[in-house]
Design an enzyme around this catalytic site. Structure first.
Site, mmCIF file in Angstrom:
data_model
loop_
_atom_site.group_PDB
_atom_site.id
_atom_site.type_symbol
_atom_site.label_atom_id
_atom_site.label_comp_id
_atom_site.label_asym_id
_atom_site.label_seq_id
_atom_site.Cartn_x
_atom_site.Cartn_y
_atom_site.Cartn_z
ATOM 1 N N LYS A 144 0.838 -1.206 0.000
ATOM 2 C CA LYS A 144 0.000 0.000 0.000
ATOM 3 C C LYS A 144 0.880 1.266 0.000
ATOM 4 O O LYS A 144 0.543 2.267 -0.644
ATOM 5 C CB LYS A 144 -0.926 -0.019 1.219
ATOM 6 C CG LYS A 144 -1.763 1.230 1.406
ATOM 7 C CD LYS A 144 -2.807 1.439 0.320
ATOM 8 C CE LYS A 144 -3.533 2.777 0.539
ATOM 9 N NZ LYS A 144 -4.569 3.063 -0.435
ATOM 10 N N LYS B 167 -0.053 11.787 5.567
ATOM 11 C CA LYS B 167 0.273 10.679 6.484
ATOM 12 C C LYS B 167 0.937 9.534 5.707
ATOM 13 O O LYS B 167 1.970 8.995 6.121
ATOM 14 C CB LYS B 167 -1.024 10.197 7.157
ATOM 15 C CG LYS B 167 -0.887 8.938 7.946
ATOM 16 C CD LYS B 167 -1.919 7.848 7.761
ATOM 17 C CE LYS B 167 -2.960 7.853 6.761
ATOM 18 N NZ LYS B 167 -3.540 6.571 6.382
HETATM 19 P P1 NAP Z 1 -12.361 9.089 7.287
HETATM 20 O O1 NAP Z 1 -13.467 9.470 6.349
HETATM 21 O O2 NAP Z 1 -11.719 10.128 8.121
HETATM 22 O O3 NAP Z 1 -12.933 7.911 8.199
HETATM 23 C C1 NAP Z 1 -12.288 7.417 9.315
HETATM 24 C C2 NAP Z 1 -13.347 7.063 10.315
HETATM 25 O O4 NAP Z 1 -12.749 6.411 11.429
HETATM 26 C C3 NAP Z 1 -14.089 8.296 10.846
HETATM 27 O O5 NAP Z 1 -15.478 8.092 10.680
HETATM 28 C C4 NAP Z 1 -13.653 8.343 12.294
HETATM 29 O O6 NAP Z 1 -14.662 8.812 13.167
HETATM 30 C C5 NAP Z 1 -13.390 6.896 12.573
HETATM 31 N N1 NAP Z 1 -12.508 6.720 13.725
HETATM 32 C C6 NAP Z 1 -11.327 7.326 13.964
HETATM 33 N N2 NAP Z 1 -10.805 6.871 15.111
HETATM 34 C C7 NAP Z 1 -11.697 5.973 15.588
HETATM 35 C C8 NAP Z 1 -11.746 5.186 16.746
HETATM 36 N N3 NAP Z 1 -10.754 5.248 17.655
HETATM 37 N N4 NAP Z 1 -12.816 4.373 16.922
HETATM 38 C C9 NAP Z 1 -13.810 4.329 15.997
HETATM 39 N N5 NAP Z 1 -13.832 5.057 14.894
HETATM 40 C C10 NAP Z 1 -12.780 5.867 14.692
HETATM 41 O O7 NAP Z 1 -11.178 8.381 6.509
HETATM 42 P P2 NAP Z 1 -11.256 7.431 5.221
HETATM 43 O O8 NAP Z 1 -11.028 8.270 4.017
HETATM 44 O O9 NAP Z 1 -12.443 6.542 5.313
HETATM 45 O O10 NAP Z 1 -9.904 6.597 5.453
HETATM 46 C C11 NAP Z 1 -9.828 5.531 6.401
HETATM 47 C C12 NAP Z 1 -8.523 4.779 6.131
HETATM 48 O O11 NAP Z 1 -8.556 4.263 4.788
HETATM 49 C C13 NAP Z 1 -7.260 5.642 6.228
HETATM 50 O O12 NAP Z 1 -6.205 4.897 6.749
HETATM 51 C C14 NAP Z 1 -6.989 6.001 4.764
HETATM 52 O O13 NAP Z 1 -5.624 6.297 4.557
HETATM 53 C C15 NAP Z 1 -7.433 4.735 4.061
HETATM 54 N N6 NAP Z 1 -7.875 4.879 2.654
HETATM 55 C C16 NAP Z 1 -8.698 5.906 2.278
HETATM 56 C C17 NAP Z 1 -9.096 6.007 0.939
HETATM 57 C C18 NAP Z 1 -9.991 7.135 0.436
HETATM 58 O O14 NAP Z 1 -10.086 7.308 -0.799
HETATM 59 N N7 NAP Z 1 -10.661 7.892 1.323
HETATM 60 C C19 NAP Z 1 -8.671 5.053 0.007
HETATM 61 C C20 NAP Z 1 -7.869 3.994 0.435
HETATM 62 C C21 NAP Z 1 -7.477 3.921 1.757
HETATM 63 P P3 NAP Z 1 -15.012 10.366 13.411
HETATM 64 O O15 NAP Z 1 -16.302 10.548 12.700
HETATM 65 O O16 NAP Z 1 -15.144 10.501 14.873
HETATM 66 O O17 NAP Z 1 -13.871 11.174 12.852
#
Ligand code: NAP
Length: 293
Positions: free
Chosen positions: A170, A238
Site C-alpha cells: 500500500k 500521512k
Molecule cells: P475518514 O473518512 O476520516 O474515516 C475514518 C473514520 O474512522 C471516521 O469516521 C472516524 O470517526 C473513525 N474513527 C477514527 N478513530 C476511531 C476510533 N478510535 N474508533 C472508531 N472510529 C474511529 O477516513 P477514510 O477516508 O475513510 O480513510 C480511512 C482509512 O482508509 C485511512 O487509513 C486512509 O488512509 C485509508 N484509505 C482511504 C481512501 C480514500 O479514498 N478515502 C482510500 C484507500 C485507503 P469520526 O467521525 O469521529 O472522525
C-alpha cells in the site's frame, strides 16, 4: 452469510460504504464509529463501543485513519484484543505503518485473534461499488477463510506475503498515486496556460502511454477545481510519511517521492488538508502565479 457476524469499526468515507456492501452481501453487520452520526449508512442501530461491536463478531474490520487510531482500537482497554472472542479474524483495512501493523497483529494474536493487514485502493467510488483492490498480509489459511468477506468489498484481492506486507504494498501504491496526481496537475496547468481545450486533451492523453487512472477519474474535476474528498490531503500526507520512513529504513532512494511528499506537506500548510488529494492542483497553479481569483 447471515451466520457470519462482521464488526466494522470506522464508518467514514471508506468504512461506511464497505459496511453497507457487507450488509448487501447478507452478512450480519455490527458497526461502530467514534462520532455517532455515521451509523445511519447501515440503516440499523450501531454498537455503543468497540468492545460491544466486536464481542460476538466472527470477523472484525477496522477502517480508521492512522497508526495510533489502529493501536487504540486494537489494543486499548475497550479494544479488539481485550474483547473479541478467541479465533476471531481481525482485518485492518486502514493504511498504517508496516512496522505498526506487524506489532499490533503480534499483540492481538497473543490473545488468540487471527490477523490480516488488508489496506485498500480504489477510493471512495471503489468502496461504494465494492470493487476495491485489496493487498493482504498474513497467513494463507486466514486469508482463505476471510476471502468471502473481502469479496463483498473488493474485486482484486491478493495475498502479497506475511504480516505487514499488505501495508508495504500500500505504501508503494500511495507513492505512485501521489506522484501521478502531481504530474497530472502540472500537465493540466500547463495546458491551461496555452488555452488548450482540456477536455479534448484529457481524452487523447488518456488513450496513449500517458493514460492513467488519475486522468480517467480525477482530471475533469481538477479542471473544474472541484476538490470534495475522496481522499484527503491530510491522509495522503500521512501516507507519504509512511513511505519516506519505510524507504529510509530499507536504504532505498525515492527522490521524486520525497519531493512529492514535500509538495503534499506544503499544500497542507496552505490549508488544503481537508480537500481531495487532487487539490495539489491548487498548489501547482500558485507556484506558477496562476491562482484563480
Ligand atoms: P475518514 O473518512 O476520516 O474515516 C475514518 C473514520 O474512522 C471516521 O469516521 C472516524 O470517526 C473513525 N474513527 C477514527 N478513530 C476511531 C476510533 N478510535 N474508533 C472508531 N472510529 C474511529 O477516513 P477514510 O477516508 O475513510 O480513510 C480511512 C482509512 O482508509 C485511512 O487509513 C486512509 O488512509 C485509508 N484509505 C482511504 C481512501 C480514500 O479514498 N478515502 C482510500 C484507500 C485507503 P469520526 O467521525 O469521529 O472522525
Amino acid at each position: 452469510m447471515s451466520d457470519t457476524t462482521v464488526a466494522v469499526i470506522g464508518l467514514g468515507i471508506m468504512g461506511g460504504p464497505m459496511a453497507a456492501n457487507l450488509v448487501k452481501a447478507g452478512f450480519d453487520v455490527v458497526g461502530y464509529n467514534r462520532s455517532p452520526g455515521k451509523i445511519e449508512i447501515l440503516k440499523k442501530k450501531g454498537a455503543s463501543s468497540v468492545a460491544e461491536a466486536v464481542k460476538d463478531a466472527d470477523v472484525i474490520i477496522t477502517m480508521v485513519p492512522d497508526s495510533p487510531d489502529v493501536e487504540e482500537v486494537a489494543l486499548g482497554e475497550d479494544g479488539i484484543a481485550a474483547n473479541a472472542k478467541s479465533g476471531a479474524i481481525w482485518i485492518d483495512a486502514s493504511t498504517i505503518r508496516p512496522d505498526v501493523a506487524v506489532n499490533v497483529a503480534k499483540a492481538a494474536s497473543d490473545k488468540g485473534i487471527r490477523c490480516l493487514d488488508a489496506p485498500v485502493s480504489g477510493g471512495e467510488q471503489g468502496a461504494i461499488d465494492g470493487t476495491l483492490s485489496i493487498m493482504v498480509g498474513g497467513d494463507k489459511d486466514v486469508f482463505d477463510e476471510a476471502k468471502p468477506v473481502l469479496d463483498a468489498v473488493g474485486k482484486t484481492i491478493v495475498l502479497v506475503g506475511p504480516s505487514g506486507s499488505g501495508q508495504t504494498v500500500k505504501a508503494a501504491n500511495q507513492l505512485i498515486v501521489a506522484g501521478t496526481i502531481e504530474l497530472v496537475a502540472e500537465a493540466l496547468n500547463f495546458l491551461e496556460a496555452y488555452h488548450v481545450d482540456t477536455t479534448a486533451a484529457i481524452e487523447v492523453l488518456a488513450g496513449g502511454l500517458a493514460g492513467n487512472r488519475i486522468l480517467d477519474r480525477k482530471a475533469a474535476s481538477m479542471v473544474k477545481r472541484e476538490f470534495t474528498p475522496g481522499f484527503r490531503i491530510d491522509l495522503h500526507h500521512k501516507d507519504m510519511g509512511i513511505i519516506i520512513a519505510a524507504a529510509r529504513e530499507a536504504g532505498v532512494a525515492i527522490p521524486l517521492g520525497a519531493h512529492t511528499a514535500q509538495l503534499m506537506q506544503y499544500a497542507r500548510q496552505l490549508g488544503y488538508g481537508d480537500l481531495d488529494h487532487s487539490g495539489l492542483m491548487l498548489l501547482v497553479e500558485q507556484l506558477s502565479g496562476r491562482a484563480q481569483k
